[in-house]
Design a protein around this motif. Structure first.
Motif, short mmCIF file in Angstrom:
data_model
loop_
_atom_site.label_atom_id
_atom_site.label_comp_id
_atom_site.label_asym_id
_atom_site.label_seq_id
_atom_site.Cartn_x
_atom_site.Cartn_y
_atom_site.Cartn_z
N GLU A 110 0.69 -1.14 -0.08
CA GLU A 110 -0.05 -0.01 0.19
C GLU A 110 0.66 1.28 0.10
N ALA A 111 2.15 1.18 0.19
CA ALA A 111 2.98 2.15 0.15
C ALA A 111 2.82 3.15 -1.05
N PRO A 112 3.19 4.28 -0.99
CA PRO A 112 3.32 5.06 -2.15
C PRO A 112 4.69 4.71 -3.15
N PRO A 113 4.79 5.00 -4.41
CA PRO A 113 5.78 4.74 -4.97
C PRO A 113 6.96 5.46 -4.70
N LEU A 114 8.45 4.67 -4.82
CA LEU A 114 9.43 5.30 -4.34
C LEU A 114 9.86 6.71 -4.68
N ALA A 115 9.41 7.18 -5.90
CA ALA A 115 9.75 8.55 -6.33
C ALA A 115 8.96 9.59 -5.49
N ASP A 116 7.59 9.05 -4.96
CA ASP A 116 6.85 9.98 -4.08
C ASP A 116 7.51 9.83 -2.70
N PHE A 117 7.89 8.69 -2.36
CA PHE A 117 8.61 8.35 -1.08
C PHE A 117 10.00 9.46 -0.86
N LEU A 118 10.77 9.61 -1.88
CA LEU A 118 11.82 10.13 -1.76
C LEU A 118 11.88 11.70 -1.90
N ALA A 119 10.57 12.15 -2.47
CA ALA A 119 10.46 13.67 -2.39
C ALA A 119 11.22 14.43 -3.01
N GLU A 120 11.97 15.46 -2.34
CA GLU A 120 12.84 16.43 -2.99
C GLU A 120 13.95 15.78 -3.27
N ILE A 121 14.42 14.77 -2.62
CA ILE A 121 15.90 14.30 -2.96
C ILE A 121 16.26 13.80 -4.23
N PRO A 122 15.60 13.28 -5.08
CA PRO A 122 16.23 13.17 -6.54
C PRO A 122 16.37 14.55 -7.33
N HIS A 123 15.75 15.56 -6.88
CA HIS A 123 15.94 16.89 -7.42
C HIS A 123 17.42 17.37 -7.03
N PHE A 124 17.32 17.35 -5.69
CA PHE A 124 18.51 17.90 -5.25
C PHE A 124 19.90 17.14 -5.17
N MET A 125 19.60 15.87 -5.56
CA MET A 125 21.13 14.93 -5.76
C MET A 125 21.10 14.62 -7.14
N GLN A 126 20.63 15.31 -7.96
CA GLN A 126 20.74 14.78 -9.59
C GLN A 126 21.96 14.89 -10.15
N SER A 127 22.63 16.13 -9.55
CA SER A 127 23.86 16.57 -10.21
C SER A 127 24.89 15.49 -9.99
N TYR A 128 24.94 15.00 -8.81
CA TYR A 128 26.00 13.98 -8.69
C TYR A 128 25.94 12.57 -9.63
N GLN A 129 25.05 12.57 -10.14
CA GLN A 129 24.99 11.08 -11.18
C GLN A 129 25.52 10.16 -10.41
N MET A 130 24.93 9.58 -9.44
CA MET A 130 25.39 8.20 -8.50
C MET A 130 25.32 7.17 -9.44
N GLU A 131 24.38 7.20 -10.43
CA GLU A 131 24.06 6.03 -11.07
C GLU A 131 25.20 5.59 -11.88
N GLN A 132 26.28 6.80 -12.25
CA GLN A 132 27.29 6.39 -12.87
C GLN A 132 28.65 6.03 -12.12
N MET A 133 28.41 5.87 -10.72
CA MET A 133 29.58 6.00 -9.98
C MET A 133 29.66 4.22 -9.64
N HIS A 134 30.89 4.13 -9.22
CA HIS A 134 31.00 2.61 -8.89
C HIS A 134 31.46 2.47 -7.59
N VAL A 135 31.51 1.07 -7.03
CA VAL A 135 31.68 0.86 -5.62
C VAL A 135 33.28 0.65 -5.64
N VAL A 136 33.76 1.23 -4.57
CA VAL A 136 35.20 1.12 -4.25
C VAL A 136 35.45 0.93 -2.91
N LYS A 137 34.22 0.84 -1.97
CA LYS A 137 34.74 0.20 -0.83
C LYS A 137 33.41 -0.32 -0.17
#
Ligand SMILES: [Fe+2]
Length: 464
Positions: free
Chosen positions: A182-209
């Motif tokens: 019954e929970a709202p979709p992830l995008a609704d849950f994340l609220a302002e977060i994706p907008h403010f964090m988009q410039s970091y393009q974390m989807e392009q980063m890779h795990v180093v630790k």
């Protein structure tokens, strides 16, 4: 000389960029009271929240089984059949790439006798086979084999035998799951977060630790150590010459998320000497291509020098900083995603932390540290405080193994080692007959927000 917190500074209200236009990265949020009119109810909280089994059960029923939490990185399951296991409290969830562009999640439990289907952290399978009697599922959760099916009375196998699925969505390369249909979709849950964090393009980063440490402290005790910068002066005294933890910005977003902006490369007003360039600051300058021996400015000007060095198109990091505000280029923007994640964001890399409850003991938890990195030029490393060791390949060619370290030999680096050094003492002290409640300063407002948001979930949960 004792430091007197400046009277004119309202904690968290310092705005680095007063001209930040609405919607821009640095925009200051309204004060916490606008989202949480009852915030002052949380200026004290009861120690029971951190050790009571009854409270932990309420958190399980009302929070963990109803909210989105991060299960892992999509890059860890690059091909069809790749999976990773996500243990959250007493539950275990299997996250699988079921098709080239599809990730699904299932409860990690054999529908015969309850054995867990996978036991490792990561793997690749064509089928999930129970190690007990050999029942088998396809990677998309469909039943593939029930061993000696004819020996079961038909009514025993009635109903669904596919692996029960768990809601699963991806943001910025992080896979989130939610057990509540019954929970709202992830995008609704994340609220302002994706907008403010988009410039970091974390989807392009890779795990180093990737390090996990079991601590003898409730998950909230550990998380709270990372939600305020009040502790810097006592816990990380070595950082004072290059971190201004007095003038900072606190932002409060919907659904419990928030952030803390702290200027880096600028000495704390707590430093008596704000002119001499300390070794840690010299290291930062050198890394940015500024020769500390030739640097003639004062420590208070180093942040400007760092910014100028990074803004050069041919900067030593090989990063195009044009999509980042000045404060993003030099400083620490510490985001938190409710309930249990923090991100120290920098264009070069992000220190990601996850705070996981223990399956049975509210006085233990798992502290999970990931460092994710952009592809950097030459020998440049993610920011030093993130503790990525010099020998670790940060190119993205190899995915470093997950380490389960002990708290004494944690390999987290000096800063995080200092952070976790306090939490077990806190957990023990919470039991003292002489300790009645936590009392939070206005520097610790994000902790008020954490408790207020948890209570929003707990009060919404029907009694069990
Ligand atoms: Fe800290």
């Amino acid at each position: 000389m004792p430091f007197h917190y400046p009277k004119e500074v309202v904690p968290g209200e310092y705005t680095i960029a007063p001209e930040a236009p609405p919607g821009s990265h640095d925009e200051k949020s309204p004060p916490m009271r606008e989202l949480y009119p009852n915030r002052d109810d949380y200026l004290h909280v009861s120690p029971e929240r951190y050790f009571s089994g009854a409270h932990a059960q309420r958190e399980w029923d009302g929070l963990w089984t109803r909210t989105w939490t991060c299960a892992g990185r999509a890059s860890d399951i690059p091909e069809t059949g790749n999976w990773f296991k996500y243990d959250l409290g007493r539950e275990s969830i299997l996250v699988v790439r079921t098709e080239a562009d599809r990730i699904e999640a299932f409860y990690n439990v054999c529908q015969h006798r309850g054995n867990q289907l996978v036991h490792g952290d990561f793997g690749k399978s064509e089928r999930f086979t129970c190690s007990f009697h050999g029942w088998q599922w396809k990677i998309n959760g469909q039943t593939n084999l029930i061993t000696d099916v004819s020996t079961f009375k038909p009514e025993v196998l009635k109903g669904r035998l596919n692996l029960p699925s768990v809601r699963c969505e991806t943001w910025a390369g992080f896979v989130f799951v939610n057990m509540d249909d019954e929970a709202p979709p992830l995008a609704d849950f994340l609220a302002e977060i994706p907008h403010f964090m988009q410039s970091y393009q974390m989807e392009q980063m890779h795990v180093v630790k990737d390090v996990v440490i079991e601590l003898d402290a409730n998950w909230k005790v550990v998380l709270e150590a990372f939600l305020e910068s009040y502790h810097l002066q006592e816990t990380h005294p070595q950082a004072k010459p290059f971190v201004d933890e007095v003038h900072y910005q606190l932002d409060f977003f919907r659904n419990g998320h928030g952030r803390l902006h702290t200027a880096i490369g600028y000495p704390s007003p707590r430093c008596e000497d704000r002119s001499t360039v300390a070794p840690g600051l010299a290291y930062m300058l050198a890394e940015a291509g500024v020769d500390p021996a030739a640097y003639e400015g004062r420590a208070m000007q180093a942040r400007d020098a760092l910014l100028a060095a990074k803004r050069v198109p041919d900067n030593p990091y090989g990063i195009d900083y044009s999509g980042f505000s000045d404060s993003q280029v030099t400083d620490d923007w510490n985001y938190s995603i409710f309930p249990n994640m923090t991100f120290n964001t920098h264009p070069e890399g992000v220190l990601v932390m996850r705070f996981l409850p223990h399956p049975t003991d509210p006085e233990k938890s798992y502290y999970h540290v990931w460092v994710i990195s952009r592809k950097l030029k030459g020998n440049v490393r993610p920011p030093a405080y993130m503790g990525v060791e010099p020998h670790v390949d940060i190119s993205g060619e190899t995915r470093p193994a997950r380490r389960y370290n002990s708290k004494l030999d944690n390999e987290l680096g000096e800063v995080l080692d200092q952070d976790i050094s306090n939490v077990e003492g806190v957990q023990r002290g919470l039991h003292s007959r002489a300790f009645r409640f936590n009392r939070y300063s206005e520097q610790e407002q994000r902790i008020l927000q954490l408790h207020a948001e948890i209570d929003r979930y707990l009060s919404a949960a029907p009694p069990q």
